[in-house]
Motif scaffolding. Sequence first.
Motif, PDB file in Angstrom:
ATOM      1  N   LEU A 196      -6.146   7.496  -7.214  1.00 42.78           N
ATOM      2  CA  LEU A 196      -5.267   6.348  -7.017  1.00 42.78           C
ATOM      3  C   LEU A 196      -4.031   6.738  -6.215  1.00 42.78           C
ATOM      4  CD1 LEU A 196      -4.692   3.378  -7.557  1.00 42.78           C
ATOM      5  CD2 LEU A 196      -3.687   4.030  -9.751  1.00 42.78           C
ATOM      6  N   ASP A 197      -3.430   7.874  -6.544  1.00 41.55           N
ATOM      7  CA  ASP A 197      -2.253   8.345  -5.793  1.00 41.55           C
ATOM      8  C   ASP A 197      -2.601   8.579  -4.326  1.00 41.55           C
ATOM      9  OD1 ASP A 197      -0.500   8.248  -7.923  1.00 41.55           O
ATOM     10  OD2 ASP A 197      -0.883  10.312  -8.549  1.00 41.55           O
ATOM     11  N   LYS A 198      -3.780   9.118  -4.085  1.00 43.47           N
ATOM     12  CA  LYS A 198      -4.209   9.386  -2.709  1.00 43.47           C
ATOM     13  C   LYS A 198      -4.466   8.072  -1.963  1.00 43.47           C
ATOM     14  CE  LYS A 198      -5.306  12.447   0.446  1.00 43.47           C
ATOM     15  NZ  LYS A 198      -4.257  13.287   1.042  1.00 43.47           N
ATOM     16  N   ILE A 199      -5.041   7.072  -2.653  1.00 44.88           N
ATOM     17  CA  ILE A 199      -5.270   5.759  -2.029  1.00 44.88           C
ATOM     18  C   ILE A 199      -3.937   5.127  -1.622  1.00 44.88           C
ATOM     19  CG2 ILE A 199      -6.063   3.394  -2.457  1.00 44.88           C
ATOM     20  CD1 ILE A 199      -8.242   4.621  -4.267  1.00 44.88           C
ATOM     21  N   VAL A 200      -2.957   5.209  -2.520  1.00 48.26           N
ATOM     22  CA  VAL A 200      -1.627   4.681  -2.211  1.00 48.26           C
ATOM     23  C   VAL A 200      -1.066   5.380  -0.977  1.00 48.26           C
ATOM     24  CG1 VAL A 200       0.760   4.554  -3.022  1.00 48.26           C
ATOM     25  CG2 VAL A 200      -1.113   3.925  -4.564  1.00 48.26           C
ATOM     26  N   GLU A 201      -1.157   6.688  -0.964  1.00 47.39           N
ATOM     27  CA  GLU A 201      -0.634   7.485   0.167  1.00 47.39           C
ATOM     28  C   GLU A 201      -1.307   7.089   1.486  1.00 47.39           C
ATOM     29  OE1 GLU A 201      -1.268  12.057   1.556  1.00 47.39           O
ATOM     30  OE2 GLU A 201      -0.703  11.779  -0.543  1.00 47.39           O
ATOM     31  N   GLU A 227       6.175   0.565  -7.471  1.00 46.40           N
ATOM     32  CA  GLU A 227       7.012   1.685  -7.941  1.00 46.40           C
ATOM     33  C   GLU A 227       7.526   2.512  -6.775  1.00 46.40           C
ATOM     34  OE1 GLU A 227       4.733   4.027 -10.676  1.00 46.40           O
ATOM     35  OE2 GLU A 227       4.439   2.340 -12.067  1.00 46.40           O
ATOM     36  N   LYS A 228       6.676   2.737  -5.785  1.00 47.38           N
ATOM     37  CA  LYS A 228       7.024   3.585  -4.643  1.00 47.38           C
ATOM     38  C   LYS A 228       8.008   2.905  -3.688  1.00 47.38           C
ATOM     39  CE  LYS A 228       3.824   7.184  -2.994  1.00 47.38           C
ATOM     40  NZ  LYS A 228       4.745   8.196  -3.374  1.00 47.38           N
ATOM     41  N   THR A 229       7.863   1.581  -3.522  1.00 45.95           N
ATOM     42  CA  THR A 229       8.633   0.891  -2.485  1.00 45.95           C
ATOM     43  C   THR A 229       9.710  -0.048  -3.020  1.00 45.95           C
ATOM     44  OG1 THR A 229       7.097  -0.984  -2.416  1.00 45.95           O
ATOM     45  CG2 THR A 229       6.588   0.919  -1.007  1.00 45.95           C
ATOM     46  N   GLY A 230       9.550  -0.519  -4.259  1.00 46.00           N
ATOM     47  CA  GLY A 230      10.466  -1.520  -4.787  1.00 46.00           C
ATOM     48  C   GLY A 230      10.256  -2.894  -4.192  1.00 46.00           C
ATOM     49  N   LYS A 231       9.131  -3.079  -3.479  1.00 44.51           N
ATOM     50  CA  LYS A 231       8.849  -4.346  -2.807  1.00 44.51           C
ATOM     51  C   LYS A 231       7.586  -4.987  -3.376  1.00 44.51           C
ATOM     52  CE  LYS A 231      10.553  -2.658   1.678  1.00 44.51           C
ATOM     53  NZ  LYS A 231      10.133  -2.350   3.072  1.00 44.51           N
TER      54      LYS A 231
END
Length: 497
Positions: A196-201, A227-231
């Motif tokens: 999942l982290d890799k998909i987000v990246e 969580e990563k972008t706040g958007k």
Amino acid sequence: MDLKSLLARPFAFHIHKTIRKSMQTAVSDQETIFKNLIKVGKTTRFGYDHQMQNIKTHADFIQNVPIRDYEQFKPYIELIKQGKQHVLWKGKPIYFAKTSGTTSGIKYIPITKDSIPNHINTARNALLYYMAESGNFAFAQGKMIFLSGSPELERVGGIPTGRLSGIVNHHVPRYLRTNQMPSFETNCIEDWETKLDKIVEETIHENMTLISGIPPWMQMYFDRLIEKTGKPIAEIFPNFSLMVQGGVNFEPYKQKIYKSIGKEIDCLELFPASEGFFAFQDNPHEPGLLLNTNSGIFFEFVPANEIFNEKPTRLTLADVKVGENYALIISSNAGLWAYNIGDTVKFISTNPYKILVTGRIKHFISAFGEHVIGEEVEYALMKAANEEQIKITEFTVAPNIAQGKGKSFHEWYIEFENEPANLSAFALKVDNYLRSKNVYYDDLISGNILQTLTIKPLQKNAFIDYMRSIGKLGSQNKVPRLSNDRVIADALEKYTK
């Protein structure tokens, strides 16, 4: 409009016209499929064992071929693993779709040269039909997530074997490869959270236009992006215009997913399984899935309350009625014969033939004779939640059988996004809506045999933590909404508030 969108237009309108025509010939198409299946089936080991050479009618089929689940099919699967040919279908399967059964352990579902188009073409046709119906061709020019299990395959009895989604990954058309996300390497990652982290990246800076998966997976993906972008997702992916989902009822997830996106977009529901691709939503703005009546699968429908009878009623498409709950039985060119897939469906239309998936045969509560099904608990909870403006993350229901004094009851384990101010009043409202949907449950409450349901609120991420604890956190796994025992309920006790 880019080249892919332009090229998709004539093909989409052709598929749309073909499917519209098949809506009118569904019954005759099913009769043709039945005859073709028997013609091939009688040349197989299974056909010999069941005297298929004598089968001329559906009544003959009922007489000679009983309904089976995987356990009863297993001896034939074992023969295929040993290298035998012409066991369930001509030749040998080109794949085994590997799936987990609740009682059978790992199941190996055959996919044949004749059945693979059902899986590939139906997914394609659902998207093309949507394009023609909606006029949304633009998503074809962006990036699309078709999340799958690992596309790496092992061999079982010399036959390539893996998760269905991983198998299908090998058949993505070449012209879509450049649009497909995530990368092959990422899809091969086994650990779900690492994946999942890799998909987000990989996707966070891409022009994502279509995202597909089961709703709990999509929500986890959206949560990580936020969580990563706040958007909200609509700001991260401004051209995101189509969600494709299946596997669970979307309704309990709908509010939270759209809140995460920041707006409502089209959502297309599919009904695929390892055993076949059964139906798809032909209009994202109307409920119901169009039954796939001309794709190598012959359907039978057993009234759900008869499925465990020794000789249940077996109806063809021509005999079904709107509003009744049926267990779905299939025979197919994959070599499955009168196979009970474990799902229940209800027709909401017979012109065309459109269904709702109402639950799993084994996912119900009838500890006290009430036979409450998934459709009923989802209706009751979501109606109460919508009225009270309560958002639900996830839930499951189990019986609590009284030991000694007191009455038994249904116990609901719910992870709320915002908890009701008065939990008891909310529980009573859910209970009343459930009583309105299930007369047996209502009789047990009014007869003072059961007490009204209780709700146990769970900590944030309780279901994610539970799935992680049993090694089933991942895109293809979901928590049953209903259990007739307390295995899941007892495991969730440590996550209560």
